[in-house]
Write a protein that holds these residues in place. Structure first.
Motif, mmCIF file in Angstrom:
data_model
loop_
_atom_site.group_PDB
_atom_site.id
_atom_site.type_symbol
_atom_site.label_atom_id
_atom_site.label_comp_id
_atom_site.label_asym_id
_atom_site.label_seq_id
_atom_site.Cartn_x
_atom_site.Cartn_y
_atom_site.Cartn_z
ATOM 1 N N SER A 114 50.993 47.448 41.184
ATOM 2 C CA SER A 114 51.960 47.837 42.224
ATOM 3 C C SER A 114 52.761 49.057 41.767
ATOM 4 O O SER A 114 52.920 49.297 40.572
ATOM 5 C CB SER A 114 52.914 46.686 42.539
ATOM 6 N N VAL A 115 53.272 49.811 42.753
ATOM 7 C CA VAL A 115 54.181 50.929 42.491
ATOM 8 C C VAL A 115 55.341 50.778 43.476
ATOM 9 O O VAL A 115 55.133 50.497 44.656
ATOM 10 C CB VAL A 115 53.478 52.302 42.643
ATOM 11 N N PHE A 152 56.164 51.017 37.820
ATOM 12 C CA PHE A 152 54.714 50.773 37.888
ATOM 13 C C PHE A 152 54.422 49.443 37.171
ATOM 14 O O PHE A 152 54.900 49.213 36.048
ATOM 15 C CB PHE A 152 53.933 51.896 37.202
ATOM 16 N N LYS A 153 53.591 48.606 37.797
ATOM 17 C CA LYS A 153 53.260 47.304 37.198
ATOM 18 C C LYS A 153 51.768 47.010 37.320
ATOM 19 O O LYS A 153 51.161 47.319 38.345
ATOM 20 C CB LYS A 153 54.045 46.176 37.875
ATOM 21 N N GLY A 194 47.533 47.193 27.873
ATOM 22 C CA GLY A 194 48.062 45.836 27.721
ATOM 23 C C GLY A 194 48.482 45.220 29.039
ATOM 24 O O GLY A 194 48.859 45.912 29.974
ATOM 25 N N LEU A 195 48.357 43.893 29.080
ATOM 26 C CA LEU A 195 48.769 43.148 30.280
ATOM 27 C C LEU A 195 49.752 42.039 29.864
ATOM 28 O O LEU A 195 49.536 41.389 28.847
ATOM 29 C CB LEU A 195 47.550 42.507 30.956
ATOM 30 N N PRO A 196 50.771 41.817 30.625
ATOM 31 C CA PRO A 196 51.205 42.625 31.776
ATOM 32 C C PRO A 196 51.851 43.929 31.308
ATOM 33 O O PRO A 196 52.372 43.990 30.212
ATOM 34 C CB PRO A 196 52.219 41.722 32.464
ATOM 35 N N MET A 197 51.788 44.939 32.165
ATOM 36 C CA MET A 197 52.365 46.245 31.833
ATOM 37 C C MET A 197 53.399 46.609 32.884
ATOM 38 O O MET A 197 53.158 46.467 34.085
ATOM 39 C CB MET A 197 51.270 47.313 31.787
ATOM 40 N N THR A 198 54.560 47.082 32.423
ATOM 41 C CA THR A 198 55.598 47.578 33.329
ATOM 42 C C THR A 198 56.130 48.891 32.760
ATOM 43 O O THR A 198 56.549 48.936 31.600
ATOM 44 C CB THR A 198 56.767 46.575 33.455
#
Length: 202
Positions: free
Chosen positions: A170-171, A114-115, A139-143
């Motif tokens: 995105s997923v 997940f992003k 928080g950004l960016p998040m992964t």
């Protein structure tokens, strides 16, 4: 018979002492006046000398008044004379922080990725997971990465802005990726992959 007798001897009378000669009054004045003048001049000279010494002593004894002017006092006076300047108000709007786009969407076999990326100066609320496992992110960016559950019906990610920004999400499951986008206000970015009948993800 009478005899005449000579008269008794009397020594001759001495010449009378000469009477002291007296100077006339005008001659005495001639001597007294110059003498008095000399004495007066000497007295005036001594008095003048004494007066000068006394003046010097009194001058030396009395300190001269001193005036001290400090720069602080002068600066205060100058500041008081200045006219007040108008106040200027400058409002600066913070620019949203730009974040780098994550690497290409790839997920290892058996994993779900997940992003969320972009800019959101006021923040963003993120939820991700499956129909049976919901989680929160920040928080950004998040992964985030989860282990793939073959029984899951879908996997999704949603990110809601808190009053402004521009974000993407995105997923990715087994090489399949879904993307979403949201900009401004409280809009929501969402992306979801559903489990297919044949076992794939779409």
């Amino acid at each position: 018979m009478s005899h005449s007798q000579p008269p008794p001897y009397q020594p001759p009378a001495a010449d009378p002492a000469p009477a002291p000669q007296m100077r006339p009054k005008w001659a005495r004045k001639r001597v007294a006046i110059p003498a008095a003048a000399v004495i007066m001049l000497v007295g005036v000279g001594i008095g003048a000398a004494g007066g000068e010494d006394q003046k010097k002593t009194s001058t030396d004894a009395k300190p001269h008044p001193t005036v001290t002017v400090t720069k602080t006092a002068a600066a205060r006076e100058a500041k008081a004379k200045r006219k007040p300047q108008p106040t200027k108000t400058v409002t600066k709007t913070p620019k949203p922080k730009a974040t780098k786009k994550p690497a290409e969407d790839k997920a290892p076999e058996g994993k779900v990725v997940f992003k969320v990326w972009g800019s959101a100066s006021s923040g963003v609320d993120v939820n991700y997971g499956s129909d049976s496992d919901s989680r929160q992110g920040a928080g950004l960016p998040m992964t985030k990465t989860l282990t793939l559950d073959s029984e899951a019906l879908y996997y999704n990610v949603s990110a809601q802005l808190r009053g402004g920004g521009d974000i993407n999400c995105s997923v990715t499951v087994n090489g399949q990726t879904k993307k979403g986008h949201a900009s401004g206000g409280y809009n929501i970015c969402s992306a979801q992959l559903n489990g297919g009948i044949t076992g794939g993800w779409e």
